[in-house]
Scaffold this motif. Sequence first.
Motif, mmCIF file in Angstrom:
data_model
loop_
_atom_site.group_PDB
_atom_site.id
_atom_site.type_symbol
_atom_site.label_atom_id
_atom_site.label_comp_id
_atom_site.label_asym_id
_atom_site.label_seq_id
_atom_site.Cartn_x
_atom_site.Cartn_y
_atom_site.Cartn_z
ATOM 1 N N MET A 57 1.953 1.504 13.145
ATOM 2 C CA MET A 57 0.509 1.252 13.131
ATOM 3 C C MET A 57 -0.157 1.508 11.832
ATOM 4 N N GLY A 58 0.412 2.646 11.475
ATOM 5 C CA GLY A 58 -0.261 3.400 10.231
ATOM 6 C C GLY A 58 0.023 2.352 9.039
ATOM 7 N N GLY A 59 1.380 2.016 8.880
ATOM 8 C CA GLY A 59 1.854 1.166 7.992
ATOM 9 C C GLY A 59 0.847 -0.128 7.693
ATOM 10 N N MET A 60 0.757 -1.096 8.976
ATOM 11 C CA MET A 60 -0.182 -1.946 8.955
ATOM 12 C C MET A 60 -1.512 -1.547 8.550
ATOM 13 N N LEU A 61 -2.135 -0.628 8.917
ATOM 14 C CA LEU A 61 -3.357 -0.258 8.334
ATOM 15 C C LEU A 61 -3.311 -0.138 6.791
ATOM 16 N N TYR A 62 -2.350 0.627 6.250
ATOM 17 C CA TYR A 62 -2.345 0.722 4.771
ATOM 18 C C TYR A 62 -2.187 -0.543 4.171
ATOM 19 N N LYS A 63 -1.318 -1.520 4.557
ATOM 20 C CA LYS A 63 -0.958 -2.870 4.321
ATOM 21 C C LYS A 63 -2.524 -3.483 4.038
ATOM 22 N N LEU A 64 -3.093 -3.149 5.166
ATOM 23 C CA LEU A 64 -4.396 -4.055 5.412
ATOM 24 C C LEU A 64 -5.553 -3.460 4.227
ATOM 25 N N PHE A 65 -5.512 -2.315 4.095
ATOM 26 C CA PHE A 65 -6.409 -1.640 2.651
ATOM 27 C C PHE A 65 -5.858 -1.874 1.736
ATOM 28 N N ALA A 66 -4.433 -1.986 1.328
ATOM 29 C CA ALA A 66 -4.172 -2.541 0.168
ATOM 30 C C ALA A 66 -4.355 -3.654 -0.222
ATOM 31 N N SER A 67 -4.398 -4.391 0.714
ATOM 32 C CA SER A 67 -4.465 -6.116 0.678
ATOM 33 C C SER A 67 -6.042 -6.519 0.473
ATOM 34 N N ALA A 68 -6.907 -5.674 1.010
ATOM 35 C CA ALA A 68 -8.427 -5.902 0.904
ATOM 36 C C ALA A 68 -8.728 -5.321 -0.460
ATOM 37 N N SER A 69 -8.200 -4.260 -1.013
ATOM 38 C CA SER A 69 -8.668 -3.732 -2.343
ATOM 39 C C SER A 69 -7.960 -4.795 -3.418
ATOM 40 N N LEU A 89 14.652 -7.310 5.436
ATOM 41 C CA LEU A 89 13.073 -8.212 5.306
ATOM 42 C C LEU A 89 12.591 -7.260 4.477
ATOM 43 N N GLN A 90 12.311 -6.080 4.422
ATOM 44 C CA GLN A 90 11.345 -5.185 3.738
ATOM 45 C C GLN A 90 12.088 -4.974 2.521
ATOM 46 N N ALA A 91 13.400 -5.117 2.128
ATOM 47 C CA ALA A 91 13.918 -5.161 0.967
ATOM 48 C C ALA A 91 13.465 -6.524 0.125
ATOM 49 N N HIS A 92 13.434 -7.190 0.673
ATOM 50 C CA HIS A 92 13.147 -8.748 0.216
ATOM 51 C C HIS A 92 11.487 -8.651 -0.040
ATOM 52 N N CYS A 93 10.832 -8.324 0.742
ATOM 53 C CA CYS A 93 9.418 -8.127 0.711
ATOM 54 C C CYS A 93 9.016 -7.266 -0.616
ATOM 55 N N ASP A 94 9.692 -6.050 -0.761
ATOM 56 C CA ASP A 94 9.641 -5.130 -1.957
ATOM 57 C C ASP A 94 10.162 -5.948 -3.214
ATOM 58 N N GLN A 117 0.862 -8.353 0.390
ATOM 59 C CA GLN A 117 0.699 -7.188 0.813
ATOM 60 C C GLN A 117 0.309 -7.234 2.362
ATOM 61 N N LEU A 118 -0.915 -8.336 2.736
ATOM 62 C CA LEU A 118 -0.958 -8.847 3.941
ATOM 63 C C LEU A 118 0.311 -9.447 4.606
ATOM 64 N N GLN A 119 0.953 -10.235 3.768
ATOM 65 C CA GLN A 119 2.056 -11.040 4.622
ATOM 66 C C GLN A 119 3.046 -9.850 4.837
ATOM 67 N N THR A 120 3.405 -9.045 4.034
ATOM 68 C CA THR A 120 4.237 -8.119 4.193
ATOM 69 C C THR A 120 4.072 -7.258 5.421
ATOM 70 N N GLY A 121 2.860 -6.795 5.881
ATOM 71 C CA GLY A 121 2.493 -6.058 6.883
ATOM 72 C C GLY A 121 2.452 -6.862 8.142
ATOM 73 N N LEU A 122 2.220 -7.976 7.875
ATOM 74 C CA LEU A 122 2.412 -8.858 9.277
ATOM 75 C C LEU A 122 3.589 -8.975 9.676
ATOM 76 N N SER A 123 4.651 -9.352 8.679
ATOM 77 C CA SER A 123 5.911 -9.813 8.828
ATOM 78 C C SER A 123 6.914 -8.485 9.424
ATOM 79 N N LEU A 124 6.413 -7.376 8.869
ATOM 80 C CA LEU A 124 7.125 -6.072 9.123
ATOM 81 C C LEU A 124 6.671 -5.285 10.522
ATOM 82 N N TYR A 125 5.272 -5.365 10.627
ATOM 83 C CA TYR A 125 4.882 -4.357 11.782
ATOM 84 C C TYR A 125 4.146 -5.113 12.873
#
Length: 306
Positions: A1-13, A155-160, A201-209
């Motif tokens: 959950m924490g990883g997704m929240l950080y991705k949301l924050f990074a995406s919005a910023s 998947l995370q390697a491809h997103c990164d 960043q948003l798509q990464t959070g959705l696809s991973l978490y």
Amino acid sequence: MGGMLYKLFASASLLTLGLYHLICTFFHVIKSPQSYAAKPFYPLPRFSGHNDNRLQKLPLIILIISLFVAFLHQTLISFYSDPLVKGSTPVHRFSSLNSAAVFFLFLLIAVYLLLSESASLIPLPSDLLFALASGGFFLHYSAASASASIQTSDLQAHCDSLSARISALCSLLCLLLACRPRLFIADAALAASICLQGLWQLQTGLSLYVDGFIPEGCHRLLDVSGGVEGSTQCDIQESKLRAVSVLDLMFTVHVVIVVVLLFVVYTMVVMAAGVRRSGSYEALPNNSSSDSNNHIQMKSLSGTQA
């Protein structure tokens, strides 16, 4: 959950920063195309009755807060154990500290820019700031590429890896602006690339978490003994290839969204600036009338001579 929240924050910023820079870029090139030059920071315009300089620096203050949160997040997670990466916890720790150092570099640049705007410090030239930003984006590209290489999750390697490519593009565009500050295409492309990074960043959070967005045939990693949750892993080769293809498709979709967003923002800025379309066809009636007047005058002159 924490990883997704950080991705949301990074995406919005990132989306907020990219959209604001894109709007300011279009507005300045429309209003004064002759004197246009790219700037690393555009202050908010002054409103009638408000002369508070702090309001003008609000976008820069928001950027500093966002960079500080990103730096703090990467520093804190470096102290967590993560046996689900190649090399286990020590590699994870140094990889996180590497990302934290990159964010700290951007934070230093933003803080100096704020101090130079509000204090008696001599501001750095824009070309030097763009050169420093280019170096920062290149370091982020290197950090993201290194993070992709140690992931056990394909998947995370491809997103990164895709995120690293966007950072490499931003680095190249900043270098172009450092050499050619009047290159409007590079400035607009830089803002669009930052928006693309935010969407990714948003798509990464959705696809991973988020379970509802995890590709079919993949699942979350879990270290049972340590209780550590990782990102998404695909056990079957066919599922992995399908999931990577889905991510590539989503990346292309996000590129299309950014292009449409660019068109929409430009149209709205043109309408807000009050610019009307003009072309050579509007001048044709004047030229035709003047030619007719000249023809009538020549006829009258020839009649008088006769």
